[in-house]
Scaffold this active site. Structure first.
Site, PDB file in Angstrom:
ATOM      1  N   HIS A  37      11.416 -17.759   3.666  1.00 45.39           N
ATOM      2  CA  HIS A  37      11.040 -19.158   3.508  1.00 45.39           C
ATOM      3  C   HIS A  37      10.133 -19.314   2.302  1.00 45.39           C
ATOM      4  O   HIS A  37       9.401 -18.385   1.952  1.00 45.39           O
ATOM      5  CB  HIS A  37      10.248 -19.673   4.724  1.00 45.39           C
ATOM      6  CG  HIS A  37      10.987 -19.679   6.011  1.00 45.39           C
ATOM      7  ND1 HIS A  37      11.952 -20.609   6.310  1.00 45.39           N
ATOM      8  CD2 HIS A  37      10.901 -18.865   7.093  1.00 45.39           C
ATOM      9  CE1 HIS A  37      12.422 -20.370   7.528  1.00 45.39           C
ATOM     10  NE2 HIS A  37      11.797 -19.316   8.017  1.00 45.39           N
ATOM     11  N   HIS A  45      14.880 -13.161   7.455  1.00 43.47           N
ATOM     12  CA  HIS A  45      15.193 -14.280   6.557  1.00 43.47           C
ATOM     13  C   HIS A  45      13.899 -14.685   5.867  1.00 43.47           C
ATOM     14  O   HIS A  45      12.811 -14.247   6.243  1.00 43.47           O
ATOM     15  CB  HIS A  45      15.801 -15.459   7.329  1.00 43.47           C
ATOM     16  CG  HIS A  45      14.904 -16.024   8.383  1.00 43.47           C
ATOM     17  ND1 HIS A  45      14.685 -15.411   9.598  1.00 43.47           N
ATOM     18  CD2 HIS A  45      14.150 -17.144   8.394  1.00 43.47           C
ATOM     19  CE1 HIS A  45      13.844 -16.131  10.321  1.00 43.47           C
ATOM     20  NE2 HIS A  45      13.476 -17.193   9.609  1.00 43.47           N
ATOM     21  N   CYS A  51      17.227 -16.788  13.838  1.00 41.70           N
ATOM     22  CA  CYS A  51      15.895 -16.424  13.341  1.00 41.70           C
ATOM     23  C   CYS A  51      15.439 -15.051  13.830  1.00 41.70           C
ATOM     24  O   CYS A  51      14.380 -14.568  13.417  1.00 41.70           O
ATOM     25  CB  CYS A  51      14.867 -17.490  13.707  1.00 41.70           C
ATOM     26  SG  CYS A  51      15.154 -19.030  12.821  1.00 41.70           S
ATOM     27  N   GLU A  73       7.344 -24.811   6.990  1.00 43.30           N
ATOM     28  CA  GLU A  73       8.271 -23.685   6.917  1.00 43.30           C
ATOM     29  C   GLU A  73       9.561 -24.234   6.326  1.00 43.30           C
ATOM     30  O   GLU A  73      10.404 -24.778   7.030  1.00 43.30           O
ATOM     31  CB  GLU A  73       8.500 -23.111   8.316  1.00 43.30           C
ATOM     32  CG  GLU A  73       9.269 -21.815   8.306  1.00 43.30           C
ATOM     33  CD  GLU A  73       9.405 -21.234   9.683  1.00 43.30           C
ATOM     34  OE1 GLU A  73       8.625 -20.339  10.035  1.00 43.30           O
ATOM     35  OE2 GLU A  73      10.300 -21.690  10.422  1.00 43.30           O
ATOM     36  N   HIS A  79       5.018 -12.985  -0.641  1.00 42.19           N
ATOM     37  CA  HIS A  79       6.054 -12.002  -0.951  1.00 42.19           C
ATOM     38  C   HIS A  79       5.925 -10.749  -0.078  1.00 42.19           C
ATOM     39  O   HIS A  79       6.021  -9.627  -0.555  1.00 42.19           O
ATOM     40  CB  HIS A  79       6.051 -11.640  -2.446  1.00 42.19           C
ATOM     41  CG  HIS A  79       6.653 -12.713  -3.273  1.00 42.19           C
ATOM     42  ND1 HIS A  79       5.933 -13.820  -3.662  1.00 42.19           N
ATOM     43  CD2 HIS A  79       7.906 -12.866  -3.756  1.00 42.19           C
ATOM     44  CE1 HIS A  79       6.722 -14.618  -4.373  1.00 42.19           C
ATOM     45  NE2 HIS A  79       7.925 -14.065  -4.435  1.00 42.19           N
ATOM     46  N   HIS A 118      10.486 -12.968   7.277  1.00 43.09           N
ATOM     47  CA  HIS A 118      10.100 -12.620   8.651  1.00 43.09           C
ATOM     48  C   HIS A 118      11.321 -12.659   9.536  1.00 43.09           C
ATOM     49  O   HIS A 118      12.407 -13.067   9.125  1.00 43.09           O
ATOM     50  CB  HIS A 118       9.004 -13.541   9.189  1.00 43.09           C
ATOM     51  CG  HIS A 118       9.454 -14.926   9.523  1.00 43.09           C
ATOM     52  ND1 HIS A 118       8.896 -15.666  10.534  1.00 43.09           N
ATOM     53  CD2 HIS A 118      10.408 -15.726   8.990  1.00 43.09           C
ATOM     54  CE1 HIS A 118       9.470 -16.856  10.611  1.00 43.09           C
ATOM     55  NE2 HIS A 118      10.385 -16.908   9.680  1.00 43.09           N
TER      56      HIS A 118
END
Length: 116
Positions: A28, A26, A22, A107, A66, A13
């Site tokens: 997580h 990137h 952010c 996260e 994914h 995201h």
């Protein structure tokens, strides 16, 4: 009685309008914990079979796993992702005696949000 389950999923995201790293795409590894509450069935001795709970959570996370979360949510903050999971779990639990108490979303490591 309360019961819970946690499961991981991976997603990418970016945070539009955010002033910092952010704002770039990137990824997580998220960990989700759901907590349910309800009566224990006298006959089975269960609040809910863990098999059913796993299947319900997997069904909700399938949409997110994914994926680029910006294709699903306008601003995919941890808070909004947790709200999306909460709504999906509430839908999955319709018709069962179990009620969703909370969704906790990590996260990565050491950072989490939790619905009430």
């Amino acid at each position: 009685m309360r019961m819970g389950l946690s499961q991981e999923f991976d997603a990418a995201h970016r945070l539009p309008g955010y002033d910092g790293k952010c704002s770039r795409v990137h990824g997580h590894t998220y960990d989700v914990e759901v907590v349910l509450e309800g009566p224990v069935d006298e006959e089975t001795g269960l609040l809910m079979d863990f098999y059913y709970l796993k299947r319900a959570l997997r069904s909700v996370l399938e949409e997110l796993d994914h994926r680029d979360l910006n294709e699903i949510l306008d601003n995919p903050t941890a808070e909004r992702i947790a709200e999306r999971i909460k709504a999906g779990m509430e839908e999955q639990l319709l018709g069962t005696p179990a009620a969703l108490v909370s969704v906790k979303l990590w996260e990565g490591k050491n950072k989490w949000v939790m619905t009430g």
